[in-house]
Design a protein around this motif. Structure first.
Motif, PDB file in Angstrom:
ATOM      1  N   ALA A 165      -5.500  21.097 -38.390  1.00 12.40           N
ATOM      2  CA  ALA A 165      -4.554  19.999 -38.600  1.00 12.40           C
ATOM      3  C   ALA A 165      -4.924  19.153 -39.812  1.00 12.40           C
ATOM      4  N   ARG A 166      -6.183  19.243 -40.254  1.00 10.93           N
ATOM      5  CA  ARG A 166      -6.589  18.464 -41.430  1.00 10.93           C
ATOM      6  C   ARG A 166      -5.850  18.902 -42.691  1.00 10.93           C
ATOM      7  N   SER A 167      -5.245  20.087 -42.658  1.00  9.28           N
ATOM      8  CA  SER A 167      -4.476  20.565 -43.803  1.00  9.28           C
ATOM      9  C   SER A 167      -3.157  19.810 -43.966  1.00  9.28           C
ATOM     10  N   HIS A 168      -2.675  19.198 -42.891  1.00  5.38           N
ATOM     11  CA  HIS A 168      -1.390  18.501 -42.965  1.00  5.38           C
ATOM     12  C   HIS A 168      -1.508  17.327 -43.943  1.00  5.38           C
ATOM     13  N   PRO A 169      -0.537  17.154 -44.830  1.00  8.89           N
ATOM     14  CA  PRO A 169      -0.661  16.158 -45.900  1.00  8.89           C
ATOM     15  C   PRO A 169      -0.985  14.743 -45.431  1.00  8.89           C
ATOM     16  N   ASP A 170      -0.414  14.312 -44.315  1.00  9.86           N
ATOM     17  CA  ASP A 170      -0.602  12.935 -43.861  1.00  9.86           C
ATOM     18  C   ASP A 170      -1.638  12.812 -42.741  1.00  9.86           C
ATOM     19  N   TYR A 171      -2.521  13.777 -42.643  1.00  7.91           N
ATOM     20  CA  TYR A 171      -3.517  13.754 -41.560  1.00  7.91           C
ATOM     21  C   TYR A 171      -4.342  12.460 -41.580  1.00  7.91           C
ATOM     22  N   TYR A 172      -4.658  11.964 -42.757  1.00  8.57           N
ATOM     23  CA  TYR A 172      -5.504  10.770 -42.875  1.00  8.57           C
ATOM     24  C   TYR A 172      -4.692   9.490 -43.129  1.00  8.57           C
ATOM     25  N   ALA A 173      -3.396   9.555 -42.929  1.00  9.63           N
ATOM     26  CA  ALA A 173      -2.541   8.415 -43.277  1.00  9.63           C
ATOM     27  C   ALA A 173      -2.891   7.150 -42.502  1.00  9.63           C
ATOM     28  N   THR A 174      -3.336   7.285 -41.260  1.00 10.09           N
ATOM     29  CA  THR A 174      -3.672   6.112 -40.440  1.00 10.09           C
ATOM     30  C   THR A 174      -5.175   5.972 -40.229  1.00 10.09           C
ATOM     31  N   ALA A 175      -5.955   6.621 -41.090  1.00 16.18           N
ATOM     32  CA  ALA A 175      -7.418   6.594 -40.944  1.00 16.18           C
ATOM     33  C   ALA A 175      -7.947   5.173 -41.141  1.00 16.18           C
ATOM     34  N   GLN A 176      -9.055   4.882 -40.477  1.00 19.02           N
ATOM     35  CA  GLN A 176      -9.653   3.547 -40.531  1.00 19.02           C
ATOM     36  C   GLN A 176     -10.921   3.503 -41.359  1.00 19.02           C
ATOM     37  N   THR A 177     -11.595   4.626 -41.548  1.00 16.78           N
ATOM     38  CA  THR A 177     -12.856   4.615 -42.293  1.00 16.78           C
ATOM     39  C   THR A 177     -12.585   4.719 -43.792  1.00 16.78           C
ATOM     40  N   PRO A 178     -13.399   4.070 -44.620  1.00 17.72           N
ATOM     41  CA  PRO A 178     -13.190   4.129 -46.075  1.00 17.72           C
ATOM     42  C   PRO A 178     -13.142   5.558 -46.648  1.00 17.72           C
ATOM     43  N   PRO A 179     -14.047   6.470 -46.241  1.00 18.98           N
ATOM     44  CA  PRO A 179     -13.947   7.824 -46.813  1.00 18.98           C
ATOM     45  C   PRO A 179     -12.616   8.495 -46.492  1.00 18.98           C
ATOM     46  N   GLU A 180     -12.162   8.349 -45.268  1.00 20.79           N
ATOM     47  CA  GLU A 180     -10.903   8.986 -44.884  1.00 20.79           C
ATOM     48  C   GLU A 180      -9.708   8.342 -45.575  1.00 20.79           C
ATOM     49  N   GLN A 181      -9.764   7.046 -45.776  1.00 18.46           N
ATOM     50  CA  GLN A 181      -8.703   6.364 -46.525  1.00 18.46           C
ATOM     51  C   GLN A 181      -8.659   6.866 -47.966  1.00 18.46           C
ATOM     52  N   THR A 182      -9.841   7.157 -48.524  1.00 19.45           N
ATOM     53  CA  THR A 182      -9.908   7.691 -49.888  1.00 19.45           C
ATOM     54  C   THR A 182      -9.312   9.088 -49.949  1.00 19.45           C
ATOM     55  N   TYR A 183      -9.568   9.916 -48.917  1.00 25.37           N
ATOM     56  CA  TYR A 183      -8.952  11.251 -48.880  1.00 25.37           C
ATOM     57  C   TYR A 183      -7.424  11.133 -48.965  1.00 25.37           C
ATOM     58  N   HIS A 184      -6.895  10.192 -48.197  1.00 24.27           N
ATOM     59  CA  HIS A 184      -5.438  10.023 -48.181  1.00 24.27           C
ATOM     60  C   HIS A 184      -4.941   9.551 -49.548  1.00 24.27           C
ATOM     61  N   GLN A 185      -5.665   8.648 -50.171  1.00 19.17           N
ATOM     62  CA  GLN A 185      -5.275   8.165 -51.496  1.00 19.17           C
ATOM     63  C   GLN A 185      -5.259   9.303 -52.513  1.00 19.17           C
ATOM     64  N   HIS A 186      -6.241  10.185 -52.419  1.00 21.64           N
ATOM     65  CA  HIS A 186      -6.288  11.336 -53.329  1.00 21.64           C
ATOM     66  C   HIS A 186      -5.096  12.263 -53.095  1.00 21.64           C
ATOM     67  N   ARG A 187      -4.770  12.491 -51.846  1.00 20.92           N
ATOM     68  CA  ARG A 187      -3.617  13.345 -51.527  1.00 20.92           C
ATOM     69  C   ARG A 187      -2.320  12.711 -52.009  1.00 20.92           C
ATOM     70  N   GLN A 188      -2.233  11.400 -51.877  1.00 21.87           N
ATOM     71  CA  GLN A 188      -1.044  10.689 -52.345  1.00 21.87           C
ATOM     72  C   GLN A 188      -0.921  10.765 -53.867  1.00 21.87           C
ATOM     73  N   LEU A 189      -2.037  10.666 -54.551  1.00 25.98           N
ATOM     74  CA  LEU A 189      -2.035  10.786 -56.007  1.00 25.98           C
ATOM     75  C   LEU A 189      -1.525  12.166 -56.418  1.00 25.98           C
ATOM     76  N   LEU A 190      -2.044  13.200 -55.798  1.00 26.67           N
ATOM     77  CA  LEU A 190      -1.613  14.560 -56.113  1.00 26.67           C
ATOM     78  C   LEU A 190      -0.124  14.734 -55.844  1.00 26.67           C
ATOM     79  N   HIS A 191       0.321  14.229 -54.713  1.00 29.90           N
ATOM     80  CA  HIS A 191       1.733  14.319 -54.349  1.00 29.90           C
ATOM     81  C   HIS A 191       2.600  13.559 -55.349  1.00 29.90           C
TER      82      HIS A 191
END
Length: 236
Positions: A165-191
């Motif tokens: 499920a980590r492959s899904h684009p918005d998997y980290y969209a509601t993440a609370q930890t800074p590293p996971e929030q950064t993953y989502h930001q990177h995915r958003q940048l790519l998108h």
């Protein structure tokens, strides 16, 4: 295996040729990951796309560098012959068996079908029917990530082709930890850089983008039901 919804989109082939992805613009690994596993490209390079797709990809690269100077798009995979599609489908099935500690000989048909269903959530059917080509076999789809100014691959929170499920684009969209929030930001940048250039992203794969194929046309229809959904790139 049932057809996926996008495979019912009609194709009106435009006959635009494949062209090599410019190595001076993008990051292209010296060894292709599937070739390293044993996939036989039969003398064809995976680092080709339709000309119009390359032009759009160059626009995305320019937009990336406007936000992050010296960052680049890394091309993980692009053109994929159907024989390689079949190889990777089979490889993924065997990998899934190993991950779950299963022996195929001991599985019932229903259990095998359940595993194949997992595989086909990620991989398109290696169809030889011209009406239902795998996206990568059209020269209009590619798998990508980002490389930063120091040449390091940007962490997206999961590997490309990961069967989870980590492959899904918005998997980290509601993440609370800074590293996971950064993953989502990177995915958003790519998108963001890819959609600005006209691409559309696979709903279940943060790394997969296409322009002009059946999936791209179908996604456009979902966004605007009044659009006529027609693909312009069929199987090469």
């Amino acid at each position: 295996m049932n057809l996926k919804p996008y495979q019912q989109i009609p194709i009106v082939e435009c006959h635009e040729p494949l062209a090599p992805i410019p190595r001076e613009v993008f990051v292209i690994p010296p060894t292709h990951p599937y070739a390293a596993l044993g996939a036989d490209y039969q003398g064809r390079s995976p680092y080709f796309l339709r000309q119009g797709v390359i032009q759009a990809l160059q626009q995305a690269q320019q937009a990336l560098q406007e936000e992050h100077p010296h960052w680049k798009i890394l091309i993980f995979d692009a053109f994929r012959p159907i024989s390689v599609q079949q190889f990777m489908v089979d490889y993924s099935f065997q990998t899934l068996l190993q991950q779950r500690g299963l022996n195929e000989a001991n599985l019932s048909e229903a259990e095998k079908q359940d595993l194949w269903q997992v595989v086909y959530e990620l991989w398109a059917l290696p169809s030889s029917d011209p009406a239902t080509p795998p996206p990568h076999s059209t020269g209009a789809a590619l798998d990508i990530t980002l490389v930063d100014a120091q040449g390091n691959v940007v962490d997206m929170g999961s590997e490309i082709d990961e069967l989870s499920a980590r492959s899904h684009p918005d998997y980290y969209a509601t993440a609370q930890t800074p590293p996971e929030q950064t993953y989502h930001q990177h995915r958003q940048l790519l998108h963001r850089i890819m959609t600005q250039a006209g691409f559309r992203r696979h709903p279940r794969e943060w790394w997969h983008f296409s322009l002009g194929d059946q999936l791209w046309a179908w996604l456009g229809q979902q966004e605007n039901s009044s659009d006529d959904a027609i693909a312009r790139y069929g199987r090469i």
